[in-house]
Design a protein around this motif. Structure first.
Motif, short mmCIF file in Angstrom:
data_model
loop_
_atom_site.label_atom_id
_atom_site.label_comp_id
_atom_site.label_asym_id
_atom_site.label_seq_id
_atom_site.Cartn_x
_atom_site.Cartn_y
_atom_site.Cartn_z
N ALA A 41 0.80 -1.03 -0.03
CA ALA A 41 -0.13 0.01 -0.06
C ALA A 41 1.32 1.30 -0.04
N TYR A 42 1.09 1.95 -1.23
CA TYR A 42 2.19 2.84 -1.41
C TYR A 42 1.55 4.30 -1.09
N GLY A 43 1.02 4.66 -0.22
CA GLY A 43 0.18 5.95 0.07
C GLY A 43 1.37 6.80 0.45
N PRO A 44 0.87 7.95 0.97
CA PRO A 44 1.69 8.90 1.68
C PRO A 44 2.23 8.20 3.10
N GLU A 45 2.18 7.10 3.21
CA GLU A 45 2.62 6.60 4.48
C GLU A 45 3.95 6.82 4.83
N GLN A 46 4.50 6.87 6.08
CA GLN A 46 5.85 7.04 6.46
C GLN A 46 5.81 6.73 8.00
N ARG A 47 7.00 6.86 8.63
CA ARG A 47 7.02 6.53 10.14
C ARG A 47 5.81 7.07 10.87
N GLY A 48 5.16 5.95 11.60
CA GLY A 48 4.07 6.59 12.30
C GLY A 48 2.91 6.41 11.56
N GLY A 49 2.81 6.41 10.20
CA GLY A 49 1.39 6.13 9.54
C GLY A 49 1.28 4.68 9.36
N THR A 50 0.08 4.09 8.86
CA THR A 50 -0.02 2.75 8.58
C THR A 50 0.72 2.35 7.47
N ALA A 51 1.25 1.20 7.40
CA ALA A 51 1.83 0.56 6.38
C ALA A 51 1.58 -0.95 6.02
N ASN A 52 1.10 -1.44 4.81
CA ASN A 52 0.91 -2.80 4.90
C ASN A 52 1.33 -3.42 3.59
N VAL A 53 1.63 -4.72 3.12
CA VAL A 53 2.11 -5.21 1.93
C VAL A 53 1.54 -6.56 2.08
N THR A 54 0.95 -6.90 0.69
CA THR A 54 0.30 -8.06 0.12
C THR A 54 1.22 -9.09 -0.49
N VAL A 55 1.76 -10.15 0.23
CA VAL A 55 2.74 -10.96 -0.33
C VAL A 55 2.15 -12.26 -0.96
N VAL A 56 2.26 -12.74 -2.43
CA VAL A 56 1.75 -13.94 -2.48
C VAL A 56 3.01 -14.90 -2.91
N VAL A 57 3.00 -16.13 -2.28
CA VAL A 57 4.08 -17.03 -2.56
C VAL A 57 3.39 -18.38 -2.96
N SER A 58 3.64 -18.90 -4.32
CA SER A 58 2.77 -19.72 -4.99
C SER A 58 3.58 -20.90 -5.84
N GLU A 59 3.23 -21.97 -5.78
CA GLU A 59 3.48 -22.94 -6.85
C GLU A 59 3.37 -22.34 -8.32
N ARG A 60 2.20 -22.21 -8.20
CA ARG A 60 1.44 -21.71 -9.66
C ARG A 60 1.72 -20.17 -10.00
N PRO A 61 1.91 -20.02 -11.23
CA PRO A 61 2.10 -18.33 -11.47
C PRO A 61 1.08 -17.88 -10.99
N VAL A 62 1.30 -16.48 -10.22
CA VAL A 62 0.71 -15.66 -9.31
C VAL A 62 -0.33 -14.75 -10.31
N SER A 63 -1.87 -15.15 -10.30
CA SER A 63 -2.58 -14.45 -11.21
C SER A 63 -2.75 -13.00 -10.50
N SER A 64 -3.41 -12.74 -9.56
CA SER A 64 -3.61 -11.37 -8.95
C SER A 64 -2.79 -11.09 -7.84
N PRO A 65 -1.99 -10.02 -7.86
CA PRO A 65 -1.15 -9.72 -6.97
C PRO A 65 -2.09 -8.84 -5.66
N ILE A 66 -3.29 -8.43 -6.19
CA ILE A 66 -4.22 -7.69 -5.15
C ILE A 66 -5.37 -8.80 -4.66
N VAL A 67 -5.25 -9.13 -3.41
CA VAL A 67 -6.26 -10.20 -2.98
C VAL A 67 -6.79 -9.47 -1.63
N GLN A 68 -8.10 -10.03 -1.46
CA GLN A 68 -8.81 -9.48 -0.07
C GLN A 68 -9.42 -10.42 0.97
N GLU A 69 -8.91 -11.70 0.65
CA GLU A 69 -8.73 -12.81 1.70
C GLU A 69 -7.52 -13.22 1.87
N TYR A 70 -7.07 -13.44 3.18
CA TYR A 70 -5.85 -13.71 3.36
C TYR A 70 -5.62 -15.04 4.08
#
Lengths: 183, 361
Positions: A41-70
């Motif tokens: 999530a590359y918003g105007p975040e900085q030290r003190g703001g919120t930060a998050n990253v979605t990581v997919v590790v998969s045997e198959r090719p990754v279709s969507s880098p955007i997911v909403q269920e983890y």
């Protein structure tokens, strides 16, 4: 046979090393031959703001880098707990540092783990490596990559001048594996 | 020896620029594409290949540096994001009118106005229909992975010189910011000045040898008949491009009853939505235009001949849907789905929209 696919989010404050943890996981997954994606999530975040990253590790090719269920959520502050606890798949994993958490997770259909990484890292003089304790704890619960790969991944993503910190980082990862507890 | 890295789409563009033998990059920082310029500054190619990297005073400055440098037959490129791309519009038109090669990367964000720094795909019209004033087209490539961000810089330069035309790589904040595995190819050397004179003798301004005919690069013709002839020449060129340069990817379209049509990040998201639909027993395919100009009109119609419904998915109010409609005419139902203003639709939202707009009707 179901192939391995881990869709995860790491969320906390900027400056906690959230994006770095994700990068190390992506690197180590890639070195083990998996397909990976890393989407911040590359918003105007900085030290003190919120930060998050979605990581997919998969045997198959990754279709969507955007997911909403983890499959896994690693939560490092209250805002992220409120936002992402409901988004863990049933049967999934939620790992959180109790530091600063006032409302603990309540779902009964997911596995919940705690790790007092902030406090433990401070007493052991490893404050700057608290994220590596969390990472070690996660890999103890869900070894999608080996600890060796994670350490190599760390070496890849750290600039040369910080390579002297690798032994302490490795220590922090191993310690995290010992400290994580089922809630 | 292959060089495998984990990097952002924006970083891949910078590495591609250096490795494809680019002579000059002129740009101005703007989120979410600033890593292109930042990575180039880190790579310091002026010390290795001799490539010029320059931060201009503005996007208008950058595109006019491109205009000037392109006149000399050099391989030049710029990159920006939506509001910065708007500022370059006048330059695109001049460059297209003067028939010069250049590469422009647009890592699009949500608009209109200064909008948001979050991803958007609402520059489809700008890229494919109206990059600036006058009758002109840019060739538009739409990468959907970090590897394609890298590869398409090479492809874009090839097309730009083949047709002496500006080529836009239309990406978005997701593809620019995400990291994936990317394989970097062996670096190609920059062309020497001698090679440039040799290869671009017929049009570039490289210094006139005694006795040779001079080349004039211009986009102004005050005689309307002459200007009309320029237009005829451009249109003839675009016709060839439409016939020869269409690229697309079709996944599971042959037997599909319903088709998701998407490019860039929406193609990735729609791919997962397609998997969800297939898991639920529906014959759904994904058609991804790789070139947005030329748009794969005939291919979309013929590859998806069984389909009775099309859902055009993009982060916009519905721009590409007009081309999807042109492609399939009235023979099938065509709907649009997309979040706007920097909100990214999830695979689940696309799958829900597919059910509501097509499957359950």
């Amino acid at each position: 046979m179901k192939t391995m696919q881990e869709e995860m989010i790491i969320a906390g404050f900027g400056g906690q090393g959230v994006l770095s943890m994700g990068k190390i996981l992506a690197y180590s997954g890639m070195m083990q031959g998996y397909n990976v994606s890393w989407m911040p999530a590359y918003g105007p975040e900085q030290r003190g703001g919120t930060a998050n990253v979605t990581v997919v590790v998969s045997e198959r090719p990754v279709s969507s880098p955007i997911v909403q269920e983890y499959d896994t959520a690693i939560i490092l502050n209250q805002q992220s707990m409120d936002k992402f606890e409901p988004m863990v798949k049933p049967g999934g994993i939620l790992i959180y540092d109790t530091n600063g958490i006032t409302r603990h997770p309540s779902r009964s259909d997911i596995a919940i783990y705690t790790i007092d990484a902030t406090a433990e890292a401070a007493t052991r003089g490893l404050s700057r490596m608290f994220n590596m304790m969390i990472l070690g704890g996660y890999l103890a619960v869900k070894p999608i990559v080996t600890l060796d790969s994670a350490i190599k991944g760390l070496a890849k993503s750290l600039p040369e001048r910080l390579h002297r910190t690798l032994p302490d980082n490795e220590k922090a990862m191993r310690l995290g594996g010992e400290l994580i507890r089922k809630a | 020896m292959s060089d495998i890295r984990l990097m952002k789409g924006n970083e891949a563009v910078a590495h591609a620029a250096v490795r494809c033998g680019c002579d000059g990059y002129f740009g101005y920082p703007i989120t979410p594409q600033s890593e292109v310029l930042e990575t180039l500054m880190e790579l310091r190619p002026w010390e290795s290949t001799g490539m010029v990297v320059l931060q201009a005073e503005s996007e208008i400055g950058a595109i006019n540096m491109i205009y000037g440098a392109a006149c000399t037959g050099k391989m030049v490129m710029t990159s920006s994001s939506s509001p910065g791309i708007s500022l370059m519009g006048e330059g695109f038109s001049y460059i297209a009118g003067a028939e010069l090669p250049c590469v422009v990367v647009n890592v699009a964000r949500g608009g209109p106005g200064l909008g948001t720094i979050q991803p958007g795909q609402s520059d489809y019209f700008l890229a494919t229909k109206a990059g600036g004033h006058g009758d002109f087209n840019m060739i538009v490539l739409a990468p959907n992975s970090v590897q394609e961000m890298y590869n398409f810089v090479f492809d874009a330069f090839e097309l730009a010189f083949k047709y002496r035309n500006p080529v836009m790589i239309l990406s978005d904040g997701v593809i620019g910011q995400m990291m994936e595995r990317v394989e970097l190819s062996e670096p190609l050397p920059r062309r020497t000045d001698g090679q440039i004179v040799e290869q671009m003798r017929s049009w570039a301004v490289t210094g006139k040898p005694v006795g040779a005919q001079r080349n004039i690069v211009t986009s102004v013709q005050l005689d309307p008949i002459v200007q009309e002839n320029v237009n005829h020449r451009l249109q003839a060129k675009y016709k060839v491009i439409r016939e020869k340069e269409v690229r697309y990817e079709a996944i599971g379209c042959e037997d599909a009853d319903h088709i998701l049509v998407a490019y860039g990040c929406s193609a990735r998201i729609s791919h997962k939505a397609m998997e969800l639909a297939r898991d639920a027993g529906h014959k759904v395919g994904l058609f991804r235009p790789v070139t947005l100009f030329p748009f794969p009109y005939e291919q979309l119609d013929s590859v998806c001949k069984r389909a009775k419904g099309f859902l055009s998915v993009e982060l916009s109010a519905g721009q590409m849907i007009e081309d999807v409609r042109l492609a399939v005419g009235c023979r099938a139902r065509v709907e649009h789905f997309g979040r706007m203003g920097g909100v990214i639709h999830s695979p689940n939202e696309v799958w829900q929209a597919l059910q509501e707009k097509l499957l359950n009707r």
